[in-house]
Design a protein around this motif. Structure first.
Motif, PDB file in Angstrom:
ATOM      1  N   UNK A  16       0.851  -1.190   0.000  1.00 49.89           N
ATOM      2  CA  UNK A  16       0.000   0.000   0.000  1.00 49.89           C
ATOM      3  C   UNK A  16       0.884   1.237   0.000  1.00 49.89           C
ATOM      4  N   UNK A  17       0.588   2.168  -0.881  1.00 47.05           N
ATOM      5  CA  UNK A  17       1.297   3.447  -0.899  1.00 47.05           C
ATOM      6  C   UNK A  17       0.429   4.492  -0.212  1.00 47.05           C
ATOM      7  N   UNK A  18       0.911   5.048   0.880  1.00 46.54           N
ATOM      8  CA  UNK A  18       0.245   6.173   1.533  1.00 46.54           C
ATOM      9  C   UNK A  18       0.944   7.437   1.055  1.00 46.54           C
ATOM     10  N   UNK A  19       0.216   8.254   0.316  1.00 48.27           N
ATOM     11  CA  UNK A  19       0.769   9.478  -0.262  1.00 48.27           C
ATOM     12  C   UNK A  19       0.078  10.665   0.407  1.00 48.27           C
ATOM     13  N   UNK A  20       0.659  11.185   1.485  1.00 48.83           N
ATOM     14  CA  UNK A  20      -0.002  12.267   2.221  1.00 48.83           C
ATOM     15  C   UNK A  20      -0.257  13.509   1.361  1.00 48.83           C
ATOM     16  N   UNK A  21       0.736  13.896   0.561  1.00 53.67           N
ATOM     17  CA  UNK A  21       0.537  14.989  -0.388  1.00 53.67           C
ATOM     18  C   UNK A  21       0.834  14.465  -1.786  1.00 53.67           C
ATOM     19  N   UNK A  22      -0.131  14.641  -2.684  1.00 54.39           N
ATOM     20  CA  UNK A  22      -0.002  14.146  -4.057  1.00 54.39           C
ATOM     21  C   UNK A  22       0.439  15.286  -4.970  1.00 54.39           C
ATOM     22  N   UNK A  23       1.684  15.229  -5.429  1.00 56.07           N
ATOM     23  CA  UNK A  23       2.196  16.243  -6.357  1.00 56.07           C
ATOM     24  C   UNK A  23       1.533  16.081  -7.725  1.00 56.07           C
ATOM     25  N   UNK A  24       1.573  17.128  -8.507  1.00 54.45           N
ATOM     26  CA  UNK A  24       1.050  17.192  -9.877  1.00 54.45           C
ATOM     27  C   UNK A  24      -0.479  17.130  -9.946  1.00 54.45           C
ATOM     28  N   UNK A  25      -1.163  17.135  -8.809  1.00 54.70           N
ATOM     29  CA  UNK A  25      -2.625  17.046  -8.818  1.00 54.70           C
ATOM     30  C   UNK A  25      -3.270  18.297  -9.402  1.00 54.70           C
ATOM     31  N   UNK A  26      -2.543  19.413  -9.389  1.00 54.33           N
ATOM     32  CA  UNK A  26      -3.109  20.642  -9.977  1.00 54.33           C
ATOM     33  C   UNK A  26      -2.957  20.677 -11.493  1.00 54.33           C
ATOM     34  N   UNK A  27      -2.182  19.748 -12.031  1.00 53.04           N
ATOM     35  CA  UNK A  27      -2.077  19.623 -13.487  1.00 53.04           C
ATOM     36  C   UNK A  27      -3.037  18.521 -13.948  1.00 53.04           C
TER      37      UNK A  27
END
Length: 284
Positions: free
Chosen positions: A85-96
């Motif tokens: 499982x990958x826990x990604x607290x902040x997801x980069x590139x989500x604004x693109x």
């Protein structure tokens, strides 16, 4: 067999908190850099047949943290982990998450695709429904109620929670309901990557404590513009889930009149007053 928490370099505190919250073993990978800047990673612990949770925020430097996460996910699989499982607290590139001009990369689609090497992905407050729609095996973790409870515990005078735009209004409503306070919404037009135009129909805030609340604070431009509309407020605070605080963002907000800044530990900093560990734990 008890699951294992793998600590990514971008989330040392949060991964440690999660390990304690769940009562699971914490594994800190050996990590160093070669002279040319490439990453060396090694996990000495045995993972064969175990469930593994890799915790890694994609905060700046996003590209380095993304590569590290991908290496960790593949390494766990190579070491025989049963489920990753990958826990990604902040997801980069989500604004693109959309193309504004012909030929632009839909960056979040690519990030979602490469993260599919995990059996599932948990993301704290992804920026938009559009960005999250590119994931097939992912779950969204909402935490604005946590922000509301924390802010509601502070000694604020006749507080007002203010959303910087209609896109964040539902989230700010959730926080306001958790705190039992009023909320409202600004109108925002983005002029460039660093400049925004903000307007408000009801700028009467005399003597009130106003909290400008958003999912991400990056350059601080939106908060600075909002401050210009809040003349007469007793105190102005800024609060967000993901505090990137790029460049001189903190100085700009302070200079504009922000008295206090709060964020969560999705991006770990001295402003991380609110932990999302309980919300993550509830999804594991």
């Amino acid at each position: 067999m008890m699951p294992v928490v793998i600590q990514g370099s971008a989330s040392p505190s949060l991964s440690s908190k999660l390990s304690k919250e769940m009562g699971w073993r914490l594994v800190r990978p050996e990590m160093r850099r070669f002279p040319d800047g490439e990453i060396y990673l090694r996990i000495a612990a045995g993972l064969k047949g175990q469930e593994v949770v890799v915790v890694q925020s994609l905060s700046p430097p996003q590209n380095e943290h993304l590569i590290e996460l991908l290496l960790l996910l593949d390494l766990c699989r190579d070491l025989g982990a049963k489920k990753v499982t990958a826990v990604v607290p902040y997801l980069a590139y989500a604004r693109q998450d959309r193309r504004f001009r012909e030929g632009e990369a839909l960056s979040i689609k690519t990030v979602a695709k490469v993260l599919e090497r995990a059996d599932r992905v948990l993301v704290v407050e992804p920026h938009s429904k559009e960005s999250f729609s590119h994931f097939r095996r992912a779950r969204e973790i909402r935490v604005f109620t946590l922000l509301g409870r924390y802010l509601g515990s502070l000694d604020l005078k006749n507080p007002l929670f203010l959303s910087p735009d209609e896109g964040s209004l539902q989230r700010v409503k959730e926080a306001a309901q958790a705190a039992g306070v009023e909320f409202d919404c600004l109108w925002k037009e983005r002029l460039s990557d660093t400049k925004v135009k903000v307007e408000w129909r009801k700028p009467e805030v005399g003597g009130r404590d106003v909290v400008v609340l958003d999912d991400i604070i990056s350059t601080g431009g939106t908060v600075v513009e909002a401050c210009k509309l809040l003349k007469g407020a007793r105190k102005i605070l800024a609060c967000c889930v993901h505090g990137l605080f790029v460049g001189d963002a903190v100085h700009r907000m302070r200079s504009a009149g922000i008295k206090e800044i709060f964020s969560t530990d999705t991006v770990e900093s001295s402003f991380s007053r609110i932990s999302v560990v309980s919300a993550i734990a509830s999804h594991l």
